[in-house]
Design a protein around this motif. Structure first.
Motif, PDB file in Angstrom:
ATOM      1  N   UNK A 186      25.488   1.293  25.731  1.00 28.99           N
ATOM      2  CA  UNK A 186      26.925   1.125  25.952  1.00 28.99           C
ATOM      3  C   UNK A 186      27.537   2.417  26.486  1.00 28.99           C
ATOM      4  N   UNK A 192      24.236   7.618  33.216  1.00 27.59           N
ATOM      5  CA  UNK A 192      22.924   7.960  33.761  1.00 27.59           C
ATOM      6  C   UNK A 192      22.275   6.700  34.304  1.00 27.59           C
TER       7      UNK A 192
ATOM      8  N   UNK B 136      32.477   2.743  18.103  1.00 22.06           N
ATOM      9  CA  UNK B 136      31.669   3.455  19.096  1.00 22.06           C
ATOM     10  C   UNK B 136      32.401   4.702  19.603  1.00 22.06           C
ATOM     11  N   UNK B 139      31.750   7.333  17.098  1.00 19.02           N
ATOM     12  CA  UNK B 139      30.392   7.840  17.264  1.00 19.02           C
ATOM     13  C   UNK B 139      30.353   8.867  18.391  1.00 19.02           C
ATOM     14  N   UNK B 140      31.029   8.535  19.453  1.00 21.40           N
ATOM     15  CA  UNK B 140      31.055   9.403  20.633  1.00 21.40           C
ATOM     16  C   UNK B 140      31.789  10.712  20.337  1.00 21.40           C
ATOM     17  N   UNK B 143      29.402  12.930  18.447  1.00 20.00           N
ATOM     18  CA  UNK B 143      28.438  13.531  19.387  1.00 20.00           C
ATOM     19  C   UNK B 143      29.130  14.631  20.194  1.00 20.00           C
ATOM     20  N   UNK B 168      24.883  17.400  27.582  1.00 16.65           N
ATOM     21  CA  UNK B 168      25.385  16.197  26.932  1.00 16.65           C
ATOM     22  C   UNK B 168      24.239  15.341  26.388  1.00 16.65           C
ATOM     23  N   UNK B 169      23.227  15.167  27.217  1.00 15.53           N
ATOM     24  CA  UNK B 169      22.098  14.359  26.766  1.00 15.53           C
ATOM     25  C   UNK B 169      21.390  15.030  25.591  1.00 15.53           C
ATOM     26  N   UNK B 172      23.189  14.154  22.491  1.00 13.92           N
ATOM     27  CA  UNK B 172      22.844  12.794  22.043  1.00 13.92           C
ATOM     28  C   UNK B 172      21.476  12.788  21.364  1.00 13.92           C
ATOM     29  N   UNK B 173      20.545  13.542  21.925  1.00 14.19           N
ATOM     30  CA  UNK B 173      19.214  13.602  21.325  1.00 14.19           C
ATOM     31  C   UNK B 173      19.260  14.160  19.908  1.00 14.19           C
ATOM     32  N   UNK B 175      21.763  14.183  17.896  1.00 13.16           N
ATOM     33  CA  UNK B 175      22.441  13.196  17.074  1.00 13.16           C
ATOM     34  C   UNK B 175      21.472  12.084  16.644  1.00 13.16           C
ATOM     35  N   UNK B 176      20.743  11.561  17.607  1.00 12.55           N
ATOM     36  CA  UNK B 176      19.857  10.429  17.320  1.00 12.55           C
ATOM     37  C   UNK B 176      18.655  10.863  16.469  1.00 12.55           C
TER      38      UNK B 176
END
Lengths: 215, 215
Positions: A186, A192, B136, B139-140, B143, B168-169, B172-173, B175-176
């Motif tokens: 989402x 990307x 969401x 969540x963002x 992050x 940014x990615x 996210x990594x 975070x996950x």
DNA sequence: ATTATCTATAGATCTATAGATAATGC
DNA sequence: ATTATCTATAGATCTATAGATAATGC
């Protein structure tokens, strides 16, 4: 039609095993679409029966509960992911940079099966514990394929030395970063393209290994 | 008691805002326990009312639907995670290796709030889209805190150069990989203590950055 | 008078099954 | 005769609300 039979651990009233497999495939195909669109709980057994093309009564000849259907669906998805990954890994075996190839192939499997993998993330917890356990075993077996591959690459000297536990955790990381494309889609898909995602993540993951052993 | 009021976007019949907040806190506390133990769908509104200590009728003075309660719960959890992370980040600001400290602090927040974060992963999809969207966004935003931190560290020269998208990615990594401890806990906790997990993952993540820029 | 809370239940499901019917093979 | 399928529905919920009652403040 009175005795109880078991095919793939799921009880059925129907005696003909080929028929059971065929009907269950029909049911799973119908159900997975409904589950993805509406979620498991909002999908009724009647809807599943109708979409699969038979009556609610017949449906219950092939299952004993609605949860059985969810289990069948999760199991089929995992089988398909495993099939895709195994095939992809053999394709990757020849490349120059095997690790990068494997990552790419795995991520593309996640991309193709995005909606299905997401369903497993969302609905595994709706399964009775007996089925949930089996689904988690499937998940672990798939991660295991990545563990093996990493171990093979490492032992061939193409990766810096990593102990067993680190290799295992690295495999989980790759697995989850692949899934991340499905459960953060989402957001990610708006920023990307899958090609960019694979490229960036591959660099990150390779870096991860390079660093593994120094502090 | 006829008009409809809105507090934190959720409609209520009750006029006294402090009372609404207090009662909703009561309800959220009761509901989150039930949701974690049984899941959202298997928990009935009656159980929630009983656990919160009032009648089903009263419950519906503070909400218009069961989904509202789930939204409140998700929102509270995110608020708590954000609070924990903000606090942890200020604590981490002074260390020698800021990145490692931030990772550690974030992972410990995930560890402490494991069951709650897992609930969000499992039940976000049970929300109506209006609420899901807000969750969401939460969540963002969380992050985003990691993105900012990484950007700050990078601009101070303590990290190799990375463009904005890579940073940014990477956030996210992180975070996950923190969340991974919650949703693969059924496996990880049997093989790694949280300290080991943090240590290994920190090494991996730092490596990820070291490598980011070469191919 | 106004606000908050409770009791009782309307109304709407939904899962799973019993019992009847149709199809298949001897 | 046996197996598979269908129709009709029992039985068991569960959400949400209407209308009655209790508590609070003027």
């Amino acid at each position: 039609m009175y005795g109880l039979h078991r095919i793939k651990d799921i009880p059925t009233q129907v005696k003909n095993p080929e028929l059971v497999e065929r009907r269950r495939r029909q049911i799973a195909e119908a159900a997975v679409k409904l589950f993805m669109a509406q979620g498991f709980h909002k999908t009724t057994t009647r809807q599943i029966a109708q979409a699969a093309g038979f009556s609610i009564g017949s449906l219950y000849e092939y299952f004993t509960s609605k949860e059985d259907i969810l289990y069948l669906v999760c199991d089929s998805i995992h089988a398909e992911v495993e099939r895709g990954l195994t095939e992809a890994m053999s394709r990757a075996a020849g490349g120059r940079n095997i690790l990068a190839e494997v990552i790419r192939e795995f991520f593309m499997v996640c991309h193709r099966m995005s909606d299905f993998i997401l369903l497993i993330y969302q609905e595994t917890h709706s399964l009775p514990s007996q089925w949930r356990k089996k689904v988690l075993e499937n998940e672990l077996r798939i991660t295991g394929l990545l563990v093996e591959t990493l171990a093979r690459i490492a032992s061939s000297g193409e990766l810096p030395y990593l102990d067993e536990r680190s290799i295992e955790l690295a495999a989980h990381n790759i697995s989850v970063l692949g899934h991340m494309w499905t459960f953060r889609r989402w957001y990610l898909a708006r920023h990307y393209r899958i090609e960019d995602y694979v490229k960036l993540q591959t660099e990150f993951i390779i870096g991860m290994f390079a660093q593994g052993r120094n502090d």
